[in-house]
Write a protein that holds these residues in place. Structure first.
Motif, PDB file in Angstrom:
ATOM      1  N   ALA A  61       9.429 -14.000 -48.021  1.00 36.93           N
ATOM      2  CA  ALA A  61      10.211 -12.901 -48.586  1.00 36.93           C
ATOM      3  C   ALA A  61      11.679 -13.274 -48.696  1.00 36.93           C
ATOM      4  N   ASP A  62      12.228 -13.932 -47.671  1.00 39.02           N
ATOM      5  CA  ASP A  62      13.644 -14.305 -47.696  1.00 39.02           C
ATOM      6  C   ASP A  62      13.938 -15.359 -48.763  1.00 39.02           C
ATOM      7  N   TYR A 118      25.211 -15.213 -54.478  1.00 34.54           N
ATOM      8  CA  TYR A 118      24.268 -16.304 -54.708  1.00 34.54           C
ATOM      9  C   TYR A 118      24.398 -17.373 -53.623  1.00 34.54           C
ATOM     10  N   GLU A 119      25.637 -17.709 -53.263  1.00 38.77           N
ATOM     11  CA  GLU A 119      25.853 -18.669 -52.182  1.00 38.77           C
ATOM     12  C   GLU A 119      25.286 -18.125 -50.874  1.00 38.77           C
ATOM     13  N   ARG A 120      25.479 -16.850 -50.630  1.00 41.57           N
ATOM     14  CA  ARG A 120      24.958 -16.231 -49.405  1.00 41.57           C
ATOM     15  C   ARG A 120      23.432 -16.269 -49.395  1.00 41.57           C
ATOM     16  N   LEU A 179      20.923 -17.771 -46.551  1.00 46.87           N
ATOM     17  CA  LEU A 179      19.893 -16.960 -45.902  1.00 46.87           C
ATOM     18  C   LEU A 179      18.509 -17.584 -46.062  1.00 46.87           C
ATOM     19  N   ALA A 180      18.277 -18.229 -47.193  1.00 46.64           N
ATOM     20  CA  ALA A 180      16.998 -18.913 -47.388  1.00 46.64           C
ATOM     21  C   ALA A 180      16.863 -20.087 -46.415  1.00 46.64           C
ATOM     22  N   ARG A 181      17.948 -20.810 -46.224  1.00 47.92           N
ATOM     23  CA  ARG A 181      17.921 -21.897 -45.241  1.00 47.92           C
ATOM     24  C   ARG A 181      17.759 -21.346 -43.832  1.00 47.92           C
ATOM     25  N   SER A 182      18.385 -20.213 -43.571  1.00 54.30           N
ATOM     26  CA  SER A 182      18.220 -19.570 -42.260  1.00 54.30           C
ATOM     27  C   SER A 182      16.764 -19.192 -42.020  1.00 54.30           C
ATOM     28  N   LEU A 234      24.348 -20.987 -39.627  1.00 51.52           N
ATOM     29  CA  LEU A 234      24.013 -20.522 -40.974  1.00 51.52           C
ATOM     30  C   LEU A 234      24.295 -19.030 -41.128  1.00 51.52           C
ATOM     31  N   ASN A 235      24.001 -18.252 -40.100  1.00 42.75           N
ATOM     32  CA  ASN A 235      24.283 -16.820 -40.162  1.00 42.75           C
ATOM     33  C   ASN A 235      25.780 -16.553 -40.262  1.00 42.75           C
ATOM     34  N   ALA A 236      26.589 -17.360 -39.565  1.00 38.96           N
ATOM     35  CA  ALA A 236      28.044 -17.201 -39.652  1.00 38.96           C
ATOM     36  C   ALA A 236      28.549 -17.548 -41.057  1.00 38.96           C
ATOM     37  N   ARG A 237      28.009 -18.614 -41.636  1.00 39.59           N
ATOM     38  CA  ARG A 237      28.414 -18.985 -42.992  1.00 39.59           C
ATOM     39  C   ARG A 237      27.968 -17.927 -44.007  1.00 39.59           C
TER      40      ARG A 237
END
Length: 447
Positions: A49-50, A110-112, A116-119, A255-258
């Motif tokens: 889903a993410d 889009y960058e976010r 989030l997908a990598r997270s 990743l969450n911070a970025r």
């Protein structure tokens, strides 16, 4: 009597609690849990889903095409004469194209989404590691419960043998009735402990079954004799460097911070203007939809241009959202710091658990040997009248408690080794395979 003790120890070493059964090893249990465990299945679905956040946010940067069509029928009547009416038909269609040229907020989203997908990928890897640890812990909990039950049953058999010896000695006048009472008291207590151990085994098997959705059968046990591996690398600092740089929990927090930074940029960009390319074409006709004449001519209208949108005032909503995202970014950075500290603390704990655990296993192995010699010496001394019955019972209890502690210490070392790998972000199936090689091969165990 010494042969009886050796027979009981042999039974305990091979963990035979019943008849012949096909043993399952750790990898087989892991594969079952990987395919069936509901919590990990939910994690996989959440990851999928993410991943969809990326095309959703990218779509806001791509052309948007809209087609619309209308068909109308109008009837007009005069209020004075309702029979006097006039009706018309009208059909129209429009094709519109919109292409964002500059939209900083959408680009930050889009960058976010990519972060989030990598997270989501990292979180799934974390959940996979967690499943490995839960499967391994459940597996060794069952083995530990089986060890405890087998030890208590062996202890019960030894006490029962000692009770018969005390009864026989009392009948012959070589001992007092006190020896019989002491042995019977120990036997009753051991029977109660056996019932408790059977319940503990049932609970451990239920927990393992919750991971595989299948009742576990006979499990492959640790080989005997066994040499447990030391942590590699052997320096704590190497593990600390690995955990703080490549630990999955640390990577997830980063990743969450970025992602929080990109969300703040997107919110701040709502103060900025946006520019979009607009193109439109369409046709309208006053003729009837059924081909009747009398309507106006059909027209085709087209337009193309740039649309500039400048936000002026939204009631303070954007400013409030900026303050909110600033605080959430600060929260994410604190969580990142906490993740690093947690990784350091866990790495120290599990590394120490492995190293001290190995030393404890060696000490308990020596204690087991000494306890066995003590039991044999006390039984011999009791037979010749130098020792009393309570001395034999105490020596037997010390032996079996040492054996239970030894088996649990071995399982603790293996679990701390796996947790140490997980803290450093390197735990994978190869580590489970290495632990599995320490088990007896899955085969039909003999009683």
């Amino acid at each position: 009597m010494g042969s009886a003790i050796r027979l009981q120890l042999c039974i305990l070493a091979f963990g035979v609690l019943g008849g012949a059964a096909q043993a399952q090893d750790l990898l087989q249990i892991w594969n079952q849990a990987l395919a069936r465990e509901p919590q990990f299945g939910a994690s996989q679905a959440a990851r999928q889903a993410d991943q969809e956040l990326v095309p959703q946010s990218r779509a806001k940067l791509l052309p948007q095409v809209t087609a619309t069509g209308t068909a109308e029928w109008q009837e007009r009547r005069q209020t004075s004469q309702l029979s006097n009416r006039n009706s018309t038909d009208r059909a129209a269609w429009t094709l519109a194209l919109s292409q964002p040229v500059y939209n900083r907020s959408a680009w930050a989203q889009y960058e976010r989404a990519q972060l989030l997908a990598r997270s989501a990928d990292v979180r799934l890897s974390l959940d996979r590691q967690d499943l490995m640890l839960r499967v391994s812990q459940g597996y060794f909990d069952v083995l530990a419960a089986q060890d405890a039950l087998a030890t208590l049953k062996a202890q019960q058999a030894a006490i029962d043998e000692q009770l018969r010896a005390a009864d026989q000695s009392f009948q012959l006048g070589g001992a007092t009735i006190t020896d019989t009472y002491e042995a019977r008291s120990r036997l009753d207590l051991t029977r109660a402990s056996v019932l408790q151990a059977e319940n503990a085994l049932q609970v451990a098997q239920d927990k393992l079954a919750a991971l595989t959705l299948e009742r576990p059968g006979e499990l492959a046990r640790l080989r005997s004799p066994l040499r447990l591996p030391a942590p590699q690398p052997a320096r704590l600092q190497d593990w600390l460097d690995q955990s703080t740089q490549s630990g999955l929990a640390v990577a997830l927090a980063e990743l969450n911070a970025r992602a929080a930074e990109e969300q703040l940029k997107s919110t701040q960009a709502q103060h900025q203007p946006t520019l979009a390319l607009k193109a439109q074409t369409g046709s309208g006709s006053d003729q009837t939809l059924f081909g009747q004449t009398g309507g106006g001519p059909r027209s085709l209208n087209s337009s193309v241009g740039l649309e500039l949108s400048i936000p002026i005032f939204r009631g303070g909503e954007t400013s409030s959202q900026v303050r909110e995202q600033t605080s959430r970014l600060q929260q994410a950075r604190y969580q990142q710091q906490f993740a690093v500290q947690q990784a350091i603390q866990q790495t120290r704990q599990y590394f120490s658990g492995v190293t001290t655990g190995l030393a404890r296993v060696q000490a308990l192995e020596a204690a087991e040997k000494s306890s066995l010699e003590s039991v044999q010496a006390n039984k011999l001394a009791y037979e010749i009248g130098v020792r009393v019955n309570i001395d034999v019972l105490n020596a037997q209890q010390q032996l079996y408690e040492t054996q239970r502690s030894l088996s649990q210490a071995r399982y603790d070392v293996l679990m701390n080794s796996l947790r140490l790998k997980a803290a450093s972000g390197t735990l994978d199936e190869n580590d489970l395979r290495a632990v599995n090689e320490l088990l007896d091969s899955p085969r039909t165990t003999q009683p």
